[in-house]
Design a protein around this motif. Structure first.
Motif, PDB file in Angstrom:
ATOM      1  N   CYS A  80       0.790  -1.234   0.000  1.00 37.80           N
ATOM      2  CA  CYS A  80       0.000   0.000   0.000  1.00 37.80           C
ATOM      3  C   CYS A  80       0.822   1.285   0.000  1.00 37.80           C
ATOM      4  O   CYS A  80       0.279   2.369   0.227  1.00 37.80           O
ATOM      5  CB  CYS A  80      -0.995  -0.019   1.158  1.00 37.80           C
ATOM      6  SG  CYS A  80      -0.212  -0.067   2.775  1.00 37.80           S
ATOM      7  N   HIS A  81       2.121   1.183  -0.274  1.00 40.16           N
ATOM      8  CA  HIS A  81       2.945   2.401  -0.360  1.00 40.16           C
ATOM      9  C   HIS A  81       4.179   2.104  -1.218  1.00 40.16           C
ATOM     10  O   HIS A  81       5.131   1.476  -0.753  1.00 40.16           O
ATOM     11  CB  HIS A  81       3.367   2.844   1.057  1.00 40.16           C
ATOM     12  CG  HIS A  81       4.274   4.031   1.091  1.00 40.16           C
ATOM     13  ND1 HIS A  81       4.090   5.081   1.974  1.00 40.16           N
ATOM     14  CD2 HIS A  81       5.378   4.370   0.376  1.00 40.16           C
ATOM     15  CE1 HIS A  81       5.029   5.996   1.788  1.00 40.16           C
ATOM     16  NE2 HIS A  81       5.840   5.571   0.819  1.00 40.16           N
ATOM     17  N   THR A  82       4.118   2.500  -2.478  1.00 43.61           N
ATOM     18  CA  THR A  82       5.300   2.332  -3.347  1.00 43.61           C
ATOM     19  C   THR A  82       5.508   3.564  -4.216  1.00 43.61           C
ATOM     20  O   THR A  82       4.581   4.302  -4.503  1.00 43.61           O
ATOM     21  CB  THR A  82       5.190   1.115  -4.303  1.00 43.61           C
ATOM     22  OG1 THR A  82       4.429   1.484  -5.467  1.00 43.61           O
ATOM     23  CG2 THR A  82       4.557  -0.104  -3.650  1.00 43.61           C
ATOM     24  N   HIS A  83       6.767   3.734  -4.592  1.00 43.68           N
ATOM     25  CA  HIS A  83       7.128   4.780  -5.563  1.00 43.68           C
ATOM     26  C   HIS A  83       7.525   4.005  -6.827  1.00 43.68           C
ATOM     27  O   HIS A  83       8.688   3.926  -7.189  1.00 43.68           O
ATOM     28  CB  HIS A  83       8.278   5.615  -5.022  1.00 43.68           C
ATOM     29  CG  HIS A  83       7.974   6.233  -3.676  1.00 43.68           C
ATOM     30  ND1 HIS A  83       7.647   7.559  -3.532  1.00 43.68           N
ATOM     31  CD2 HIS A  83       7.913   5.685  -2.431  1.00 43.68           C
ATOM     32  CE1 HIS A  83       7.409   7.805  -2.232  1.00 43.68           C
ATOM     33  NE2 HIS A  83       7.568   6.682  -1.557  1.00 43.68           N
ATOM     34  N   LEU A  84       6.525   3.413  -7.433  1.00 45.29           N
ATOM     35  CA  LEU A  84       6.747   2.392  -8.465  1.00 45.29           C
ATOM     36  C   LEU A  84       7.404   2.923  -9.745  1.00 45.29           C
ATOM     37  O   LEU A  84       8.254   2.264 -10.334  1.00 45.29           O
ATOM     38  CB  LEU A  84       5.387   1.757  -8.810  1.00 45.29           C
ATOM     39  CG  LEU A  84       5.425   0.637  -9.828  1.00 45.29           C
ATOM     40  CD1 LEU A  84       5.761  -0.680  -9.138  1.00 45.29           C
ATOM     41  CD2 LEU A  84       4.101   0.522 -10.569  1.00 45.29           C
ATOM     42  N   ILE A 249       0.156  11.245   4.006  1.00 45.70           N
ATOM     43  CA  ILE A 249       1.292  12.159   4.189  1.00 45.70           C
ATOM     44  C   ILE A 249       2.532  11.402   4.681  1.00 45.70           C
ATOM     45  O   ILE A 249       2.439  10.580   5.595  1.00 45.70           O
ATOM     46  CB  ILE A 249       0.906  13.304   5.169  1.00 45.70           C
ATOM     47  CG1 ILE A 249       2.071  14.269   5.398  1.00 45.70           C
ATOM     48  CG2 ILE A 249       0.374  12.773   6.497  1.00 45.70           C
ATOM     49  CD1 ILE A 249       1.686  15.545   6.136  1.00 45.70           C
ATOM     50  N   HIS A 250       3.675  11.649   4.021  1.00 39.44           N
ATOM     51  CA  HIS A 250       4.953  11.145   4.519  1.00 39.44           C
ATOM     52  C   HIS A 250       5.302  11.992   5.742  1.00 39.44           C
ATOM     53  O   HIS A 250       5.571  13.191   5.603  1.00 39.44           O
ATOM     54  CB  HIS A 250       6.041  11.322   3.464  1.00 39.44           C
ATOM     55  CG  HIS A 250       6.050  10.279   2.402  1.00 39.44           C
ATOM     56  ND1 HIS A 250       5.014  10.079   1.529  1.00 39.44           N
ATOM     57  CD2 HIS A 250       7.005   9.356   2.068  1.00 39.44           C
ATOM     58  CE1 HIS A 250       5.332   9.081   0.704  1.00 39.44           C
ATOM     59  NE2 HIS A 250       6.518   8.628   1.007  1.00 39.44           N
ATOM     60  N   ALA A 251       5.293  11.395   6.912  1.00 40.07           N
ATOM     61  CA  ALA A 251       5.473  12.183   8.132  1.00 40.07           C
ATOM     62  C   ALA A 251       6.478  11.526   9.071  1.00 40.07           C
ATOM     63  O   ALA A 251       6.544  10.298   9.172  1.00 40.07           O
ATOM     64  CB  ALA A 251       4.130  12.318   8.845  1.00 40.07           C
ATOM     65  N   THR A 324       6.278  -1.941   1.366  1.00 43.14           N
ATOM     66  CA  THR A 324       7.695  -1.928   0.955  1.00 43.14           C
ATOM     67  C   THR A 324       8.321  -0.546   0.859  1.00 43.14           C
ATOM     68  O   THR A 324       9.509  -0.401   1.057  1.00 43.14           O
ATOM     69  CB  THR A 324       7.892  -2.579  -0.435  1.00 43.14           C
ATOM     70  OG1 THR A 324       7.116  -1.858  -1.397  1.00 43.14           O
ATOM     71  CG2 THR A 324       7.534  -4.054  -0.434  1.00 43.14           C
ATOM     72  N   ASP A 325       7.534   0.475   0.456  1.00 48.04           N
ATOM     73  CA  ASP A 325       8.126   1.779   0.112  1.00 48.04           C
ATOM     74  C   ASP A 325       8.999   1.631  -1.129  1.00 48.04           C
ATOM     75  O   ASP A 325       9.900   2.444  -1.350  1.00 48.04           O
ATOM     76  CB  ASP A 325       8.964   2.336   1.279  1.00 48.04           C
ATOM     77  CG  ASP A 325       9.276   3.823   1.124  1.00 48.04           C
ATOM     78  OD1 ASP A 325       8.548   4.507   0.375  1.00 48.04           O
ATOM     79  OD2 ASP A 325      10.251   4.306   1.729  1.00 48.04           O
ATOM     80  N   SER A 326       8.798   0.589  -1.906  1.00 47.07           N
ATOM     81  CA  SER A 326       9.653   0.311  -3.062  1.00 47.07           C
ATOM     82  C   SER A 326      10.005   1.600  -3.802  1.00 47.07           C
ATOM     83  O   SER A 326       9.141   2.301  -4.316  1.00 47.07           O
ATOM     84  CB  SER A 326       8.912  -0.648  -4.005  1.00 47.07           C
ATOM     85  OG  SER A 326       9.776  -1.036  -5.040  1.00 47.07           O
TER      86      SER A 326
HETATM   87 ZN   LIG Z   1       7.504   6.803   0.453  1.00 51.06          ZN
END
Ligand SMILES: [Zn+2]
Length: 460
Positions: A80-84, A249-251, A324-326
């Motif tokens: 649920c959180h990637t920078h694909l 939000i990236h916090a 992952t934050d991939s």
């Molecule tokens: Zn991120």
């Protein structure tokens, strides 16, 4: 009713309990674990799950019976959180990292995210599409059936749009589902360094375009020292909400500068990272029912020990996910299984908490829980199957892909550790849920099953 497919003899099936909201605090410890279980699929939906012998009334001449002893199953995993979508890669900075340079040091000299931005702007649609598809292949291979993907490396509208169009196109063409997020920038562009508020104004102008062109469902902001302040983040997310975008939000990733308070105040769907979140902010996030999307792979890859205080968050009643934050810098991986193992090894989470984090809670984090995240009858038949004697083995035997099969919408997408049926033809499977309901009223089997179990327990 006769099922189309029945996967049976599964040693264990992890069944998250969908309470209609993300599992918070102690709820995250709860799940139903079926022993010697079966999963019956009708069309592209889950029809029934149960324990023991497959009921005869489910099996017809056409039913495909799939025996899976020595395997375990759970709902398809949700990253649920990637920078694909990005251009280039940053292995050349890896050696500097090993010498002790920090993320912010690298950023200051024009590397890091700034180099990814240059590469992303340079790359055309096709290049980004093919590159991102390869990453998605790795993900589905590890049991992932839904992925959130952010823009934010493009910076100007043309390049942000290009990133989001790649996400849209991948979602349309591939078996795996994508949830698109417009991310208000990973860094302030060089030309706005002196007047960052002018760049905020540029972002504000993009929001209505995102909505108008239906390019994203969520808006995310990178609230961090040297990027957006809490005040700027608030302004951007408030505008996004005004246009009907859901927010995150990236916090509190590197320094605590007020991002969590913004999340609590605006009741964003989630707050990301939270590695240095304060005790007071944990209480605020719990109170505001903001999901904590935690990314231990980033802490691991940055060689730090500041893992997000997941234990404390759950104890304070928060819902958390693991993801992952991939991305090409702080977490170049596509292996969510390893992230789950870090949840155990580094964050001391319990198995049920970890499996809930990557299924039902992640489904709420991408606002898809109506259709995915649990094995309730009527949800999409997204199923991950692993070669393991029991569920605990998935956390114990680490950094190795144990996923052997993936069903996406009831069709095999990974078979014997190989990708098959990678396109989306079966997404439009005609036997959709309305049709099932017309043919025969759907049974809500899991609750019935739970009742039976309860009764059985009482009898014993
Ligand atoms: Zn991120």
């Amino acid at each position: 009713m006769i099922a189309d497919k029945i996967i049976y003899n599964l040693n264990e099936i992890f069944c998250p309990i969908d309470l209609g909201h993300p599992l918070r605090g102690d709820e995250m410890k709860e799940a139903k674990i079926l022993k010697n279980g079966y999963i019956a699929i009708y069309g592209n939906k889950i029809y029934e799950v149960g324990e023991g012998d497959v009921p005869e009334d489910l099996v017809g001449e056409e039913t495909e019976l799939i025996e899976r002893s020595n395997h375990v199953a759970m709902p398809g995993l949700i990253d649920c959180h990637t920078h694909l979508v990005y251009g280039g890669s940053r292995e050349h900075e890896f050696a500097d990292k090993l010498k002790g340079l920090t993320y912010l040091d690298i950023l200051k000299r024009g590397g890091g995210i700034l180099s990814t931005q240059r590469e992303t702007q340079k790359a055309d649609f096709d290049e980004l599409y093919l590159k991102s598809k390869k990453l998605l292949d790795h993900m589905i291979f590890h049991g992932v059936t839904t992925v959130e993907a952010k823009s934010g490396y493009g910076l100007d509208w043309e390049n942000e749009k290009k990133q989001m169009e790649v996400v849209k196109s991948l979602d349309e063409n591939l078996a795996i589902d994508l949830v698109s997020t417009f991310m208000a920038a990973h860094a302030i562009p060089f030309e706005y360094k002196e007047n960052p508020d002018d760049f905020v104004d540029e972002v504000l102008k993009m929001i209505p375009l995102v909505k108008e062109e239906n390019l994203a469902e969520f808006c995310d902001v990178f609230c961090e020292k040297g990027v957006f302040t809490a005040k700027q983040s608030y302004k951007i997310l408030k505008e996004a909400q005004k246009y009907g975008l859901k927010t995150r939000i990236h916090a509190d990733e590197i320094e605590s500068i007020g991002g969590s308070s913004v999340a609590a105040e605006l009741k964003t769907t989630s707050a990301e990272h939270l590695m240095v979140v304060t005790d007071e902010d944990i209480k605020k996030l719990a109170e505001a029912e903001v999901i904590g999307n935690l990314l231990p792979g980033t802490t691991f890859s940055l060689m730090e020990d500041s893992y997000a205080p997941a234990r404390k968050m759950i104890d304070e009643g928060m819902a958390i996910t693991l993801t992952t934050d991939s991305n090409p810098g702080s977490c170049p991986t596509a292996n969510i299984q390893f992230i789950m193992q870090l949840g155990a090894l580094a964050m001391k989470l319990e198995p049920n908490e970890i499996f809930n984090a990557v299924t039902i809670n992640a489904a709420y984090s991408v606002d898809r829980a109506k259709n995915i995240g649990s094995l309730d009858a009527g949800k999409n038949a997204d199923i991950a199957i692993f070669e393991a004697k029991n569920l605990d083995y998935l956390l114990y035997f680490f950094a190795t892909n144990l996923c052997t099969e993936v069903y996406k919408n009831g069709t095999l997408a990974v078979k014997n550790r190989q990708i098959v049926n990678e396109d989306k033809f079966f997404k439009n499977n005609k036997k959709d849920i309305e049709q099932i309901e017309k043919e025969k009223k759907l049974k809500t089997r899991i609750p019935i099953y739970l009742d039976n179990l309860k009764r059985r327990d009482e009898e014993e």
